[in-house]
Write a protein that holds these residues in place. Structure first.
Motif, PDB file in Angstrom:
ATOM      1  N   VAL A  86       0.727  -1.163  -0.025  1.00 43.71           N
ATOM      2  CA  VAL A  86       0.169   0.029   0.146  1.00 43.71           C
ATOM      3  C   VAL A  86       0.919   1.354   0.031  1.00 43.71           C
ATOM      4  O   VAL A  86       0.647   2.235  -0.746  1.00 43.71           O
ATOM      5  CB  VAL A  86      -0.872  -0.138   1.252  1.00 43.71           C
ATOM      6  N   VAL A  87       1.936   1.187   0.889  1.00 43.45           N
ATOM      7  CA  VAL A  87       2.880   2.316   1.072  1.00 43.45           C
ATOM      8  C   VAL A  87       3.547   2.788  -0.205  1.00 43.45           C
ATOM      9  O   VAL A  87       3.712   3.862  -0.657  1.00 43.45           O
ATOM     10  CB  VAL A  87       3.615   2.272   1.977  1.00 43.45           C
ATOM     11  N   ILE A  88       3.969   1.467  -1.053  1.00 43.62           N
ATOM     12  CA  ILE A  88       4.656   1.596  -2.340  1.00 43.62           C
ATOM     13  C   ILE A  88       3.829   2.377  -3.250  1.00 43.62           C
ATOM     14  O   ILE A  88       4.153   3.020  -4.034  1.00 43.62           O
ATOM     15  CB  ILE A  88       5.103   0.381  -2.717  1.00 43.62           C
ATOM     16  N   ILE A  89       2.578   2.063  -3.510  1.00 40.45           N
ATOM     17  CA  ILE A  89       1.649   2.341  -4.326  1.00 40.45           C
ATOM     18  C   ILE A  89       1.357   4.015  -4.036  1.00 40.45           C
ATOM     19  O   ILE A  89       1.316   4.770  -4.883  1.00 40.45           O
ATOM     20  CB  ILE A  89       0.229   1.756  -4.385  1.00 40.45           C
ATOM     21  N   ILE A  90       1.181   4.253  -2.664  1.00 35.22           N
ATOM     22  CA  ILE A  90       0.880   5.682  -2.481  1.00 35.22           C
ATOM     23  C   ILE A  90       2.215   6.563  -2.734  1.00 35.22           C
ATOM     24  O   ILE A  90       2.072   7.412  -3.230  1.00 35.22           O
ATOM     25  CB  ILE A  90       0.537   5.868  -0.825  1.00 35.22           C
ATOM     26  N   THR A  91       3.480   5.727  -2.517  1.00 31.93           N
ATOM     27  CA  THR A  91       4.622   6.737  -2.700  1.00 31.93           C
ATOM     28  C   THR A  91       4.657   6.957  -4.242  1.00 31.93           C
ATOM     29  O   THR A  91       5.293   7.852  -4.592  1.00 31.93           O
ATOM     30  CB  THR A  91       5.724   5.908  -2.076  1.00 31.93           C
ATOM     31  N   ALA A  92       4.325   5.837  -5.058  1.00 26.97           N
ATOM     32  CA  ALA A  92       4.750   5.976  -6.486  1.00 26.97           C
ATOM     33  C   ALA A  92       3.736   7.071  -6.768  1.00 26.97           C
ATOM     34  O   ALA A  92       4.060   7.904  -7.744  1.00 26.97           O
ATOM     35  CB  ALA A  92       4.345   4.741  -7.220  1.00 26.97           C
ATOM     36  N   ARG A  93       2.433   7.245  -6.347  1.00 26.03           N
ATOM     37  CA  ARG A  93       1.676   8.153  -7.036  1.00 26.03           C
ATOM     38  C   ARG A  93       2.192   9.683  -6.435  1.00 26.03           C
ATOM     39  O   ARG A  93       2.060  10.405  -7.372  1.00 26.03           O
ATOM     40  CB  ARG A  93      -0.060   8.089  -6.119  1.00 26.03           C
ATOM     41  N   GLU A  94       2.439   9.648  -5.204  1.00 30.88           N
ATOM     42  CA  GLU A  94       3.066  11.007  -4.824  1.00 30.88           C
ATOM     43  C   GLU A  94       4.201  11.361  -5.691  1.00 30.88           C
ATOM     44  O   GLU A  94       4.215  12.664  -5.978  1.00 30.88           O
ATOM     45  CB  GLU A  94       3.276  10.915  -3.152  1.00 30.88           C
ATOM     46  N   LEU A  95       5.098  10.512  -6.058  1.00 28.72           N
ATOM     47  CA  LEU A  95       6.237  11.136  -6.835  1.00 28.72           C
ATOM     48  C   LEU A  95       5.780  11.386  -8.312  1.00 28.72           C
ATOM     49  O   LEU A  95       6.293  12.320  -8.831  1.00 28.72           O
ATOM     50  CB  LEU A  95       7.261   9.800  -6.806  1.00 28.72           C
ATOM     51  N   GLY A  96       4.705  10.660  -8.785  1.00 31.26           N
ATOM     52  CA  GLY A  96       4.103  10.987 -10.031  1.00 31.26           C
ATOM     53  C   GLY A  96       3.690  12.279 -10.153  1.00 31.26           C
ATOM     54  O   GLY A  96       3.962  12.932 -11.063  1.00 31.26           O
ATOM     55  N   VAL A  97       2.522  12.479  -9.271  1.00 32.08           N
ATOM     56  CA  VAL A  97       2.173  13.831  -9.090  1.00 32.08           C
ATOM     57  C   VAL A  97       3.007  14.987  -8.842  1.00 32.08           C
ATOM     58  O   VAL A  97       3.013  16.167  -9.440  1.00 32.08           O
ATOM     59  CB  VAL A  97       0.852  13.702  -8.145  1.00 32.08           C
ATOM     60  N   THR A  98       3.884  14.958  -8.092  1.00 32.35           N
ATOM     61  CA  THR A  98       4.941  15.726  -7.914  1.00 32.35           C
ATOM     62  C   THR A  98       5.945  16.344  -8.961  1.00 32.35           C
ATOM     63  O   THR A  98       5.984  17.261  -9.254  1.00 32.35           O
ATOM     64  CB  THR A  98       5.738  15.408  -6.418  1.00 32.35           C
ATOM     65  N   GLY A  99       6.291  14.968  -9.667  1.00 33.85           N
ATOM     66  CA  GLY A  99       6.857  15.276 -11.272  1.00 33.85           C
ATOM     67  C   GLY A  99       6.122  15.973 -11.982  1.00 33.85           C
ATOM     68  O   GLY A  99       6.518  16.790 -12.716  1.00 33.85           O
ATOM     69  N   MET A 100       4.700  15.547 -12.158  1.00 30.50           N
ATOM     70  CA  MET A 100       3.879  16.285 -13.110  1.00 30.50           C
ATOM     71  C   MET A 100       3.783  17.764 -12.459  1.00 30.50           C
ATOM     72  O   MET A 100       3.685  18.445 -13.605  1.00 30.50           O
ATOM     73  CB  MET A 100       2.569  15.569 -13.120  1.00 30.50           C
ATOM     74  N   ARG A 101       3.712  17.998 -11.290  1.00 30.63           N
ATOM     75  CA  ARG A 101       3.565  19.586 -10.936  1.00 30.63           C
ATOM     76  C   ARG A 101       4.989  20.153 -11.175  1.00 30.63           C
ATOM     77  O   ARG A 101       4.869  21.314 -11.889  1.00 30.63           O
ATOM     78  CB  ARG A 101       3.336  19.556  -9.633  1.00 30.63           C
ATOM     79  N   ALA A 102       6.048  19.531 -11.277  1.00 30.60           N
ATOM     80  CA  ALA A 102       7.328  20.229 -11.543  1.00 30.60           C
ATOM     81  C   ALA A 102       7.317  20.399 -13.153  1.00 30.60           C
ATOM     82  O   ALA A 102       7.560  21.649 -13.578  1.00 30.60           O
ATOM     83  CB  ALA A 102       8.445  19.450 -11.246  1.00 30.60           C
ATOM     84  N   MET A 103       6.821  19.566 -13.998  1.00 28.12           N
ATOM     85  CA  MET A 103       6.845  19.834 -15.366  1.00 28.12           C
ATOM     86  C   MET A 103       5.856  20.778 -15.721  1.00 28.12           C
ATOM     87  O   MET A 103       6.070  21.816 -16.519  1.00 28.12           O
ATOM     88  CB  MET A 103       6.170  18.455 -15.985  1.00 28.12           C
ATOM     89  N   ALA A 104       4.539  20.872 -15.040  1.00 31.82           N
ATOM     90  CA  ALA A 104       3.637  22.001 -15.280  1.00 31.82           C
ATOM     91  C   ALA A 104       4.390  23.299 -15.121  1.00 31.82           C
ATOM     92  O   ALA A 104       4.072  24.292 -15.587  1.00 31.82           O
ATOM     93  CB  ALA A 104       2.342  21.716 -14.388  1.00 31.82           C
ATOM     94  N   ALA A 105       5.042  23.307 -13.693  1.00 39.39           N
ATOM     95  CA  ALA A 105       5.514  24.446 -13.131  1.00 39.39           C
ATOM     96  C   ALA A 105       6.447  25.132 -14.116  1.00 39.39           C
ATOM     97  O   ALA A 105       6.682  26.331 -14.622  1.00 39.39           O
ATOM     98  CB  ALA A 105       6.108  24.445 -11.890  1.00 39.39           C
ATOM     99  N   SER A 106       7.193  24.267 -14.653  1.00 44.95           N
ATOM    100  CA  SER A 106       8.333  24.431 -15.704  1.00 44.95           C
ATOM    101  C   SER A 106       7.480  25.111 -17.001  1.00 44.95           C
ATOM    102  O   SER A 106       8.322  26.070 -17.952  1.00 44.95           O
ATOM    103  CB  SER A 106       9.192  23.520 -16.323  1.00 44.95           C
ATOM    104  N   GLU A 107       6.366  24.936 -17.122  1.00 44.61           N
ATOM    105  CA  GLU A 107       5.555  25.395 -18.454  1.00 44.61           C
ATOM    106  C   GLU A 107       4.712  26.655 -17.900  1.00 44.61           C
ATOM    107  O   GLU A 107       3.862  27.100 -18.589  1.00 44.61           O
ATOM    108  CB  GLU A 107       4.666  24.335 -18.871  1.00 44.61           C
ATOM    109  N   GLY A 108       5.281  27.029 -16.724  1.00 45.38           N
ATOM    110  CA  GLY A 108       4.272  28.311 -16.156  1.00 45.38           C
ATOM    111  C   GLY A 108       3.040  27.949 -15.665  1.00 45.38           C
ATOM    112  O   GLY A 108       1.993  28.706 -15.434  1.00 45.38           O
ATOM    113  N   VAL A 109       2.504  26.595 -15.380  1.00 46.03           N
ATOM    114  CA  VAL A 109       1.147  26.247 -14.888  1.00 46.03           C
ATOM    115  C   VAL A 109       1.341  25.914 -13.433  1.00 46.03           C
ATOM    116  O   VAL A 109       2.292  25.083 -13.388  1.00 46.03           O
ATOM    117  CB  VAL A 109       0.558  25.254 -15.893  1.00 46.03           C
ATOM    118  N   VAL A 110       0.407  26.224 -12.865  1.00 49.28           N
ATOM    119  CA  VAL A 110       0.446  25.827 -11.415  1.00 49.28           C
ATOM    120  C   VAL A 110      -0.703  24.903 -11.288  1.00 49.28           C
ATOM    121  O   VAL A 110      -1.943  25.249 -11.636  1.00 49.28           O
ATOM    122  CB  VAL A 110       0.444  26.984 -10.215  1.00 49.28           C
TER     123      VAL A 110
END
Length: 132
Positions: free
Chosen positions: A47-71
């Motif tokens: 369960v913790v592995i799946i939650i961690t993977a999701r959190e890393l994925g969403v954080t990475g996506m947010r970083a990509m969006a931020a690099s495009e000026g999207v919050v």
């Protein structure tokens, strides 16, 4: 966290950096607690592995969006996910019967609900981001 968010909004001091760092701090706190629960044998590692993977994925996506000026701010499902995770972790950490009632099954049930919300909100963030 609630007080910080309320104060920031009520005094109109919401910043792009704050929108990025607040969820990151939540993730670090939640994941640290979940990892310790696994170490103690009180939460399933998968369960913790799946939650961690999701959190890393969403954080990475947010970083990509931020690099495009999207919050990408937390949506209601993300907030509900964090709240459910927090309640589950609190109950599992308590780990002492309350009035003779073992609360661990409730904590685990909430953790599974949190897992479902974690997956749903992660897919929701990704879908909304890639829709543009």
């Amino acid at each position: 966290d609630l007080i910080d968010g309320h104060l920031a909004r009520s005094h109109n001091v919401v910043t792009t950096l704050g929108k990025f760092l607040d969820p990151l701090a939540d993730k670090l706190l939640i994941l640290s607690a979940l990892i310790m629960l696994v170490k103690l044998g009180w939460a399933p590692a998968w369960v913790v592995i799946i939650i961690t993977a999701r959190e890393l994925g969403v954080t990475g996506m947010r970083a990509m969006a931020a690099s495009e000026g999207v919050v990408i701010s937390a949506d209601r499902f993300g907030k509900l996910k964090t709240l459910t995770q927090s309640f589950a972790i609190g109950i599992l950490i308590w780990n002492v019967p309350l009035f003779g009632i073992d609360l661990n099954p409730l904590g685990l049930a909430l953790l599974y609900v949190a897992l479902a919300l974690t997956l749903y909100s992660g897919f929701n963030y990704m879908r909304n981001y890639y829709r543009g």
